[in-house]
Design a protein around this motif. Structure first.
Motif, PDB file in Angstrom:
ATOM      1  N   GLN A  88       1.058  37.237  71.131  1.00 57.00           N
ATOM      2  CA  GLN A  88       0.538  38.295  72.062  1.00 57.00           C
ATOM      3  C   GLN A  88      -0.704  37.862  73.226  1.00 57.00           C
ATOM      4  O   GLN A  88      -0.991  36.910  73.113  1.00 57.00           O
ATOM      5  N   SER A  89      -0.848  38.676  74.086  1.00 54.34           N
ATOM      6  CA  SER A  89      -1.643  37.902  75.069  1.00 54.34           C
ATOM      7  C   SER A  89      -2.989  38.144  74.585  1.00 54.34           C
ATOM      8  O   SER A  89      -3.439  39.197  73.946  1.00 54.34           O
ATOM      9  N   PHE A  90      -3.667  37.126  74.827  1.00 52.65           N
ATOM     10  CA  PHE A  90      -5.001  37.165  73.910  1.00 52.65           C
ATOM     11  C   PHE A  90      -6.013  38.386  74.202  1.00 52.65           C
ATOM     12  O   PHE A  90      -6.158  38.647  75.583  1.00 52.65           O
ATOM     13  N   ARG A  91      -6.673  38.993  73.288  1.00 48.51           N
ATOM     14  CA  ARG A  91      -7.691  39.877  73.612  1.00 48.51           C
ATOM     15  C   ARG A  91      -8.557  39.706  72.551  1.00 48.51           C
ATOM     16  O   ARG A  91      -8.299  39.458  71.419  1.00 48.51           O
ATOM     17  N   GLN A  92      -9.659  40.076  72.805  1.00 49.24           N
ATOM     18  CA  GLN A  92     -10.974  40.071  72.034  1.00 49.24           C
ATOM     19  C   GLN A  92     -10.640  41.137  71.008  1.00 49.24           C
ATOM     20  O   GLN A  92     -10.814  42.194  71.306  1.00 49.24           O
ATOM     21  N   VAL A  93     -10.773  40.587  69.561  1.00 48.59           N
ATOM     22  CA  VAL A  93     -10.864  41.452  68.515  1.00 48.59           C
ATOM     23  C   VAL A  93     -11.707  41.196  67.394  1.00 48.59           C
ATOM     24  O   VAL A  93     -11.977  40.064  67.101  1.00 48.59           O
ATOM     25  N   SER A  94     -12.365  42.261  67.125  1.00 51.71           N
ATOM     26  CA  SER A  94     -13.561  42.122  65.979  1.00 51.71           C
ATOM     27  C   SER A  94     -13.028  42.281  64.562  1.00 51.71           C
ATOM     28  O   SER A  94     -12.159  43.434  64.328  1.00 51.71           O
ATOM     29  N   TYR A  95     -13.416  41.490  63.632  1.00 50.34           N
ATOM     30  CA  TYR A  95     -12.722  41.725  62.347  1.00 50.34           C
ATOM     31  C   TYR A  95     -13.415  43.173  61.690  1.00 50.34           C
ATOM     32  O   TYR A  95     -12.688  43.855  61.479  1.00 50.34           O
ATOM     33  N   TYR A  96     -14.714  43.080  62.055  1.00 51.61           N
ATOM     34  CA  TYR A  96     -15.350  44.386  61.407  1.00 51.61           C
ATOM     35  C   TYR A  96     -15.091  45.232  61.985  1.00 51.61           C
ATOM     36  O   TYR A  96     -14.815  46.663  61.303  1.00 51.61           O
ATOM     37  N   ASN A  97     -14.810  45.689  63.356  1.00 48.79           N
ATOM     38  CA  ASN A  97     -14.628  46.780  64.109  1.00 48.79           C
ATOM     39  C   ASN A  97     -13.062  47.343  64.309  1.00 48.79           C
ATOM     40  O   ASN A  97     -12.684  48.381  64.188  1.00 48.79           O
ATOM     41  N   ASP A  98     -12.181  46.236  64.247  1.00 51.62           N
ATOM     42  CA  ASP A  98     -10.857  46.431  64.410  1.00 51.62           C
ATOM     43  C   ASP A  98     -10.101  46.049  63.248  1.00 51.62           C
ATOM     44  O   ASP A  98      -9.141  46.713  63.144  1.00 51.62           O
ATOM     45  N   ILE A  99     -10.335  44.829  62.832  1.00 52.78           N
ATOM     46  CA  ILE A  99      -9.148  44.625  61.599  1.00 52.78           C
ATOM     47  C   ILE A  99      -9.594  45.131  60.261  1.00 52.78           C
ATOM     48  O   ILE A  99      -8.872  45.812  59.761  1.00 52.78           O
ATOM     49  N   LYS A 100     -10.685  45.153  59.680  1.00 54.55           N
ATOM     50  CA  LYS A 100     -11.211  45.907  58.597  1.00 54.55           C
ATOM     51  C   LYS A 100     -10.620  47.301  58.463  1.00 54.55           C
ATOM     52  O   LYS A 100     -10.145  47.518  57.473  1.00 54.55           O
ATOM     53  N   PRO A 101     -10.865  48.101  59.474  1.00 62.53           N
ATOM     54  CA  PRO A 101     -10.361  49.430  59.390  1.00 62.53           C
ATOM     55  C   PRO A 101      -8.812  49.465  59.100  1.00 62.53           C
ATOM     56  O   PRO A 101      -8.220  50.294  58.247  1.00 62.53           O
ATOM     57  N   ILE A 102      -7.958  48.404  59.578  1.00 62.83           N
ATOM     58  CA  ILE A 102      -6.558  48.621  59.419  1.00 62.83           C
ATOM     59  C   ILE A 102      -6.331  48.202  57.985  1.00 62.83           C
ATOM     60  O   ILE A 102      -5.573  48.756  57.305  1.00 62.83           O
ATOM     61  N   LEU A 103      -7.037  47.104  57.483  1.00 61.87           N
ATOM     62  CA  LEU A 103      -6.973  46.569  56.094  1.00 61.87           C
ATOM     63  C   LEU A 103      -7.228  47.507  55.279  1.00 61.87           C
ATOM     64  O   LEU A 103      -6.696  47.757  54.167  1.00 61.87           O
ATOM     65  N   ASP A 104      -8.462  48.423  55.521  1.00 61.95           N
ATOM     66  CA  ASP A 104      -8.769  49.254  54.586  1.00 61.95           C
ATOM     67  C   ASP A 104      -7.771  50.415  54.295  1.00 61.95           C
ATOM     68  O   ASP A 104      -7.430  50.979  53.350  1.00 61.95           O
ATOM     69  N   SER A 105      -7.273  51.147  55.437  1.00 60.02           N
ATOM     70  CA  SER A 105      -6.511  52.085  55.771  1.00 60.02           C
ATOM     71  C   SER A 105      -4.924  51.926  55.027  1.00 60.02           C
ATOM     72  O   SER A 105      -4.257  52.719  54.631  1.00 60.02           O
ATOM     73  N   ARG A 106      -4.490  50.738  55.487  1.00 61.04           N
ATOM     74  CA  ARG A 106      -3.159  50.455  55.081  1.00 61.04           C
ATOM     75  C   ARG A 106      -3.055  49.003  54.004  1.00 61.04           C
ATOM     76  O   ARG A 106      -1.991  49.401  53.413  1.00 61.04           O
ATOM     77  N   CYS A 107      -3.873  48.373  53.876  1.00 63.40           N
ATOM     78  CA  CYS A 107      -3.509  47.113  52.899  1.00 63.40           C
ATOM     79  C   CYS A 107      -4.278  47.369  51.411  1.00 63.40           C
ATOM     80  O   CYS A 107      -3.795  47.000  50.573  1.00 63.40           O
ATOM     81  N   VAL A 108      -5.500  48.098  51.706  1.00 63.92           N
ATOM     82  CA  VAL A 108      -6.288  48.021  50.195  1.00 63.92           C
ATOM     83  C   VAL A 108      -5.668  48.830  49.507  1.00 63.92           C
ATOM     84  O   VAL A 108      -5.829  48.855  48.209  1.00 63.92           O
ATOM     85  N   ALA A 109      -4.931  49.805  49.776  1.00 64.57           N
ATOM     86  CA  ALA A 109      -4.125  50.769  49.198  1.00 64.57           C
ATOM     87  C   ALA A 109      -3.426  50.136  47.994  1.00 64.57           C
ATOM     88  O   ALA A 109      -3.201  50.864  46.961  1.00 64.57           O
TER      89      ALA A 109
END
Length: 799
Positions: free
Chosen positions: A47-68
């Motif tokens: 993907q074209s590079f864009r600034q992504v925050s683990y805490y603000n962007d990644i953790k919510p995805i992991l929590d809602s879809r992967c931690v299940a």
């Protein structure tokens, strides 16, 4: 007759297998094999590079879809995605839960047994992130997470109907756990096994966000920072736990060995802040270096250690989340229980296994009434340790209890408890727990422990008649009344096939069995199932834990039978233990104690069990908790407090559902979350449907199907949430409830089940399942912000 003969054969086979385990116990070496394949190039273009925050962007995805699915000990491949440390640690081919393990496994607890990436690699964990020379391309190509996301996108599941049989969902299924080098073969062999496993894919936006983070190098960006208020509370409590006097040290040890497994919370602080009480090499004010002991009473290995409060930074999940609140009132209560009484500690006990595994030896100088009242004050918390701790996982582990039973407690009485302290100290040898043998316990050692348990019960019976029943009638005055206000006085436990739940109050219809728990029994259950249990232990350790719990369960049931009329006790117990040939299995034929003294309770009906608990509820008042007006509506109208018009109308229809039983509920799994939709989605209602399966007895690990009596199954319906592992989500419009109930009543065949779940169920591959998962989680959090955690989808069925 066929069922009983089959039960005998399976049970005889169990004892033969157990004996074989012991014979070969020390002569087996486990070997692992791996397989390699050519590493494949990821097909998803960077993907074209864009600034992504683990805490603000990644953790919510992991929590809602992967931690299940990926959290705690039962996380597939030990891949814990509930924190960055878990993602960085990676995955392992070893499973934590292994009922065939003959040699204890090295523990692999996150934050404890290793804290560095290199250390985890030495322990056999392999990466799911790129650990080679970084570049945008290699960051993606060497990421197992990216490969599994791509596999799901390339091979989508059908969006309707049941999942194909190639999607294995059994809890005990063999996991593949491919390393990055093995992924190509995994992809060829299991094209439908992309992530999320057996569920719809992430959205394109979620995928792109994750890929951008992977591409950029997967760096965490937020460090946990304590507030000044939290620091002040930690300082105050760590000062309390580490006070230097002998009395303070022994009290702190007792409290730690009982609280360590749960989550501490400071009253009045943010609802999402929790702590673990740990033993650390370092004193307060320094970074915590947690001791790596497996059990809380293991030898610390150093002369001086400190009790510390470690912040929990992982995502909170419901299956292991239970809360002990710390406050000024709590500290005053602990002072009142343990420091106000006049007693002297002569010396501190050691940590040798034979002694430390026995709390009646270790804490003999602490007054028994103080210890017991400490447990009673938060009885649900301590029972949650049995239920939500690592011991309570899998059918073989939890089929030692019934699907539903009620619990009351013996009242602590000063005169009796003083004598009880002396009795327990004098007879602590008979209270030796299986953990005293460590991982070496075998059949001979187990028989010794069981013999001691039987001798203890004999001595206990003599003592009770001498010290208690000679002065007290067997009546309601022997039952703890919650001190007039504590709603821990009555509990209900539900077993859901391979997991369980404990709640306050008497929930559901009058169950088949009930427990009355006294102090020594309460303490032994904790040291058997919590403090003394090693989840990484051997099959021998796990089997003996299960067998010993049989004895403790029967002791609790026997305590309850004391309150029943003498002439009814044997018939009642016989109804709990049907199908057992006492001659062949005399091991399970325990004596019926307390038969010589008649209860002083005057019963007005022949339904003694029901009347007993109804009268207790009346006597306890607020301490009995809210009445169950869904499952036990004694007289109309049964209206819950502060209920809305929609709730009252829905409750009336739900009571009809709760009255279904036997074959009328055979289409339901163990735990169903029912969303009743209304005209206003924000006010939709939730009920949990719990199917209680009837068994002839619960005295055997194997052959459960041979002991089933499905025609006697019952249904408990609870407003709100109960259970951590939903088996199915149901969605029914309020006006459709009568049709849903009628269709459920007549659903028998697979085609009829297909129609039922096609109409009302949210199946695993339904594109809307994630919306429902998010909705249920958010509603739970809104209703119970401090005690709620994310639900687990590992038991979600393919219906």
């Amino acid at each position: 007759m066929v069922r009983i003969i089959g039960l005998k054969l399976y049970s005889l086979l169990f004892f033969i297998l157990l004996s074989c385990f012991i014979i070969i116990y020390s002569h087996v070496n486990l070997a692992t094999t791996g397989n390699t394949a050519t590493q494949s190039q990821i097909l998803i273009p960077p993907q074209s590079f864009r600034q992504v925050s683990y805490y603000n962007d990644i953790k919510p995805i992991l929590d809602s879809r992967c931690v299940a699915c990926h959290s705690c000990y039962d996380s597939p491949c030990q891949l814990k995605l509930s924190s960055f440390e878990g993602v960085d640690r990676g995955a392992s081919k070893k499973t934590v839960y292994d009922h065939e393990r003959l040699i204890a496994q090295e523990p692999s607890r996150l934050y404890i047994d290793e804290t560095t990436t290199a250390g985890w690699r030495e322990k056999g964990f392999f990466p799911v992130l790129n650990e080679q020379a970084p570049s945008p391309e290699t960051n993606l190509n060497n990421s197992l997470i990216a490969k599994l996301l791509q596999l799901k996108r390339d091979n989508p599941l059908p969006s309707s109907g049941k999942l194909p049989k190639s999607i294995e969902l059994d809890l005990e299924r063999s996991l593949q756990c491919p390393s990055p080098d093995e992924f190509q073969k995994y992809r060829q062999d299991h094209p439908l096994w992309g992530m999320p496993y057996g569920l719809p894919p992430l959205t394109r936006d979620q995928e792109n966000t994750l890929l951008s983070w992977l591409q950029a190098g997967t760096k965490p960006d937020v460090q946990h920072v304590l507030s000044s208020a939290a620091e002040a509370e930690i300082e105050k409590w760590e000062l309390f736990f580490n006070a230097p006097s002998l009395k303070s040290q022994l009290v702190a040890r007792y409290i730690y060995e009982h609280l360590y497994i749960g989550d501490m919370h400071f009253k009045g602080h943010p609802a999402n802040e929790f702590y673990k009480l740990v033993r650390s090499k370092t004193p307060p004010g320094q970074a915590i270096e947690e001791l790596k002991s497996i059990r809380p009473f293991d030898d610390p290995g150093i002369d001086r250690f400190y009790y510390r409060l470690r912040p929990i930074t992982s995502t909170i999940v419901d299956k292991n989340h239970f809360v002990y609140e710390l406050s000024d009132n709590r500290m005053r209560r602990l002072q009142e229980l343990f420091f106000k009484p006049d007693f002297t500690i002569t010396k501190l006990p050691g940590y040798d296994p034979q002694s430390a595994a026995n709390p009646f030896n270790t804490f003999s100088e602490l007054p028994a009434i103080s210890r017991y009242q400490f447990l009673l004050d938060d009885a649900q918390y301590f029972f949650s340790g049995f239920i939500k701790g690592p011991v309570c996982r899998g059918q073989a582990a939890v089929n030692v209890i019934r699907d539903q039973f009620w619990i009351a407690f013996i009242k602590p009485q000063n005169d009796f408890m003083q004598e009880s302290t002396e009795f327990l100290a004098e007879n602590n040898h008979y209270l030796r727990m299986p953990a005293s043998e460590g991982e070496k316990i075998g059949l001979i050692s187990w028989l010794d422990v069981n013999k001691l348990q039987q001798q203890y019960v004999d001595k206990k019976e003599t003592f009770i008649h001498k010290a208690l029943l000679r002065h007290h009638d067997v009546d309601f005055n022997l039952i703890w009344d919650g001190d007039g206000h504590n709603d821990n006085a009555l509990l209900t436990v539900f077993r859901h096939f391979d997991n369980a739940t404990v709640v306050k109050g008497l929930v559901g219809k009058t169950p088949l069995t009930a427990w009355v728990v006294d102090y020594p029994l309460f303490e032994r259950i904790h040291y058997l199932l919590v403090a003394g249990f090693n989840v990484y232990g051997t099959a021998g350790h796990q089997v003996t834990t299960r067998l010993y719990m049989d004895s403790l369960r029967m002791e609790a049931e026997n305590n309850f039978l004391r309150f029943m009329p003498v002439q009814y006790r044997k018939a009642m117990r016989d109804s709990w233990y049907q199908g057992i040939d006492a001659k062949l299995f005399s091991f399970f034929e325990k004596p019926l104690y307390g038969i010589s003294k008649e209860t002083a309770i005057s019963y007005e009906t022949n339904d003694y069990k029901k009347e007993f608990f109804e009268k207790i509820q009346q006597r306890l008042g607020p301490a009995a908790g809210e009445p169950d007006l869904i499952n036990r509506c004694m007289q109309e109208p049964c209206i819950r407090k502060n209920s809305t018009d929609d709730q009252r109308q829905t409750d009336a229809m739900i009571r009809q559902l709760a009255n279904l039983k036997g074959h009328e509920i055979q289409a339901l799994p163990e735990v169903s979350f029912l969303r009743v939709t209304t005209d206003n989605p924000d006010k939709d209602l939730v009920y949990t449907l719990i199917r209680n399966q009837k068994l002839l007895n619960v005295s055997f690990i194997f052959a459960e199907n041979l002991r089933r009596e499905p025609e006697k199954d019952t249904l408990t319906v609870v407003p709100g949430f109960l259970g951590s592992y939903p088996n199915i989500f149901l969605s029914v419009q309020k006006q459709q409830l009568p049709d849903f109930i009628e269709q459920l009543k007549h659903t028998r065949t697979e085609s009829e089940k297909d129609l039922l779940y096609g109409r009302y169920g949210i199946r695993r591959n339904n594109p809307r399942i994630w919306q429902y998962y998010d909705w249920f989680n958010q509603k739970y959090l809104n209703e119970q912000p401090e005690t709620a955690g994310l639900f687990d989808m590992n038991r979600y069925e393919n219906l």
